[in-house]
Design a protein around this motif. Structure first.
Motif: not given
Length: 426
Positions: A144-146, A285-286, A308-315
Motif C-alpha cells: 500500500r505504501i508503494d 502497489p498494482d 500499473i499505469a504503464r502496464q494498462l496504458e500499453a494495453e
C-alpha cells in the motif's frame, strides 16, 4: 492570445505553454519585452488539461491546488472569478469502510507516518539511496505504501531518491478549481503571445543571437526559456547546437513517472459518501485509488500510478476501465459492473509532448533539480515542475519556476526583474 505564426525576431522565446511557460510569458510580456511562446499542441496548458463531459469539467491532469495557502494560482483563480472548492481532500478523511476497517486504516496511517519519519531522519543525516530501503521489512503495508508512491511520484519508492522525496513540502491545505485547473491555466494565458501547433526543433546557440527552428518558421531571440518535460529534454526533442550534455544528463536523472486518471459515471451514487476514497487492494502497489463522488458528482475518479499505469496504458484505454471494473466489483459486488461507465481516460505516457506525468529524482540524484535549472550562457533558462526543489510535481511549482526563469532572463537582459504591475492579477 494565440498567434498564427511566430514573429521572426523577439527579445525572448518561451518553449512550451504549460503552467511554467504561461507564467514566464506573462511576466516577460508585462515587463515590456517582445515575447513569443511556442506550443507544440493545439491547446494551452500542457499537463493541466480540462475537458467537459456529462456537463462536468474534468481534469485529466493536475486537479488540486496543493499548498493552497501559499499557492499563487489559488489567488489568481479567485481574482479570475473561478470557483474555489475548499472541501478537504479524500485522503485526509477516513477511507470508505468497504476497503479496510477503521482499525486497519489507523494501522496503515501509523505505518506510513513511521516510514516518512525514517525518510526524514535519513535525509537529515545526509543519507541517500532508494526510499524503499527504509521500508519496514516486516510491515504488511509495504504494498500500500508503494501504491501511495505511485500517486505521489508516478513510480515506486525503489525508483525515488530519499533526499528528493524528503525535500517536497506540502502545507496540508489542498483546494480545487470547480471549473477545472486546465481552464485556469488557459485563462491566465490571455495576453501572452502563444503560437499553437508550433513545436520547436532546434536552438542554434553558435552566434550572438539564438536562432530557433520551429514547425512554423525561424525565430531569433536574445533569450530562451525552455519549459518542456524532462523526458523530452533528455530525448532532445529540442536539439541544442552546440549540444548541452549537462542539461540532458540532469533531465535524464529526473524522469517522469506516470499517473493516469479514469473518470467514470456511476448510478446510485447516493450509496457512497461524497468526496470519499478507497483503494482496490492493500497488499500490492498494482492497484488503483478511487475518489468517490468528487465535488458530490455522480462519478468516480480512478487513479493509477507507476507500474500499473504503464502496464494498462500499453494495453490501451479500455484496459483501465476493465481493471477498475474488476476492483470495484470485488469491493461492492458483481452488480457494480453494470453501474459504471467510462467517460474519459488520460494517457500522458503516450502523449508525445509529455511522455509521462511528473518528475521524480532517481536515487543519488536529488541535486539534479538545481543542476537542471542552471543558466546557460546567461541567455538559456530552464523552468518547470522538475526544477522546483520543494514543489516539484505540481502546477504551482511549475508556475513559480516559470516566474523565476523570467526574472533571471530580465536580469540578464539588463531589465528590472521585480514584479511587473498587475503581475498578481488574472
Amino acid at each position: 492570445m494565440s498567434l498564427v505564426a511566430p514573429p521572426s525576431s523577439v527579445d525572448a522565446a518561451v518553449i512550451g505553454a504549460g503552467a511554467a511557460g504561461v507564467a514566464a510569458a506573462r511576466r516577460l510580456t508585462r515587463a515590456g519585452l517582445s515575447v513569443v511562446a511556442l506550443e507544440a499542441r493545439d491547446r494551452i496548458g500542457g499537463r493541466a488539461h480540462t475537458i467537459v463531459r456529462e456537463g462536468h469539467a474534468l481534469d485529466l491532469g493536475c486537479g488540486w491546488l496543493h499548498s493552497a495557502d501559499e499557492n499563487p494560482l489559488a489567488k489568481l483563480a479567485g481574482s479570475a472569478g473561478f470557483t474555489i472548492d475548499r472541501t478537504p481532500p479524500p485522503w485526509e478523511r477516513q477511507a470508505f469502510d468497504h476497503e479496510m476497517s477503521p482499525g486497519e486504516q489507523a494501522e496503515f496511517g501509523a505505518a506510513f507516518a513511521a516510514f516518512e519519519a525514517r525518510v526524514a531522519e535519513a535525509a537529515a543525516r545526509g543519507e541517500e539511496g532508494s526510499a524503499s530501503t527504509l521500508f519496514d521489512p516486516d510491515s504488511r503495508w509495504n504494498g500500500r505504501i508503494d501504491a501511495i508512491s505511485g500517486a505521489l511520484n508516478g513510480a515506486r519508492f525503489a525508483e525515488v531518491s530519499i533526499r528528493d522525496y524528503d525535500a517536497y513540502r506540502d502545507t496540508g491545505v489542498n483546494w480545487r478549481v470547480a471549473e477545472g485547473y486546465g481552464r485556469l491555466v488557459e485563462r491566465l494565458s490571455v495576453g501572452a503571445p502563444v503560437v499553437l501547433d508550433c513545436p520547436a526543433h532546434r536552438v542554434d546557440r553558435s552566434g550572438p543571437v539564438l536562432r530557433l527552428e520551429t514547425a512554423r518558421g525561424g525565430v531569433e531571440a536574445r533569450a530562451v526559456i525552455l519549459t518542456l518535460p524532462t523526458d523530452l529534454i533528455a530525448a532532445e526533442a529540442v536539439r541544442f547546437d552546440p549540444p548541452l550534455p549537462d542539461l540532458m544528463e540532469a533531465a535524464a536523472n529526473l524522469p517522469l513517472g506516470l499517473a493516469s486518471k479514469l473518470h467514470m459515471t456511476v448510478t446510485g451514487a447516493e450509496d457512497f459518501p461524497p468526496d470519499s476514497q478507497l483503494w482496490g487492494r492493500s497488499d500490492t502497489p498494482d492497484t488503483a485509488g478511487y475518489h468517490l463522488r468528487p465535488f458530490g458528482r455522480p462519478m468516480i475518479e480512478a487513479w493509477f500510478g507507476g507500474d500499473i499505469a504503464r502496464q494498462l496504458e500499453a494495453e490501451g484505454e479500455a484496459a483501465f476501465f476493465a481493471f477498475a471494473s474488476d476492483e470495484l466489483a470485488n469491493l461492492f459486488g458483481s452488480n457494480m459492473r453494470k453501474r459504471i461507465e467510462p467517460v474519459a481516460t488520460s494517457m500522458w505516457g503516450a502523449d508525445p509532448w509529455s511522455r509521462g506525468a511528473y518528475s521524480h529524482a532517481r536515487p543519488g540524484h536529488a541535486g539534479d533539480r538545481a543542476r537542471l535549472k542552471a543558466v546557460v550562457e546567461d541567455r538559456i533558462f530552464i523552468a518547470g515542475e522538475a526544477t522546483s526543489k520543494d514543489f516539484y510535481g505540481t502546477a504551482h511549482g511549475a508556475w513559480l519556476e516559470g516566474e523565476r526563469a523570467a526574472r533571471e532572463a530580465l536580469a540578464a537582459l539588463g531589465l528590472d526583474a521585480g514584479p511587473a504591475p498587475g503581475d498578481d492579477e488574472a
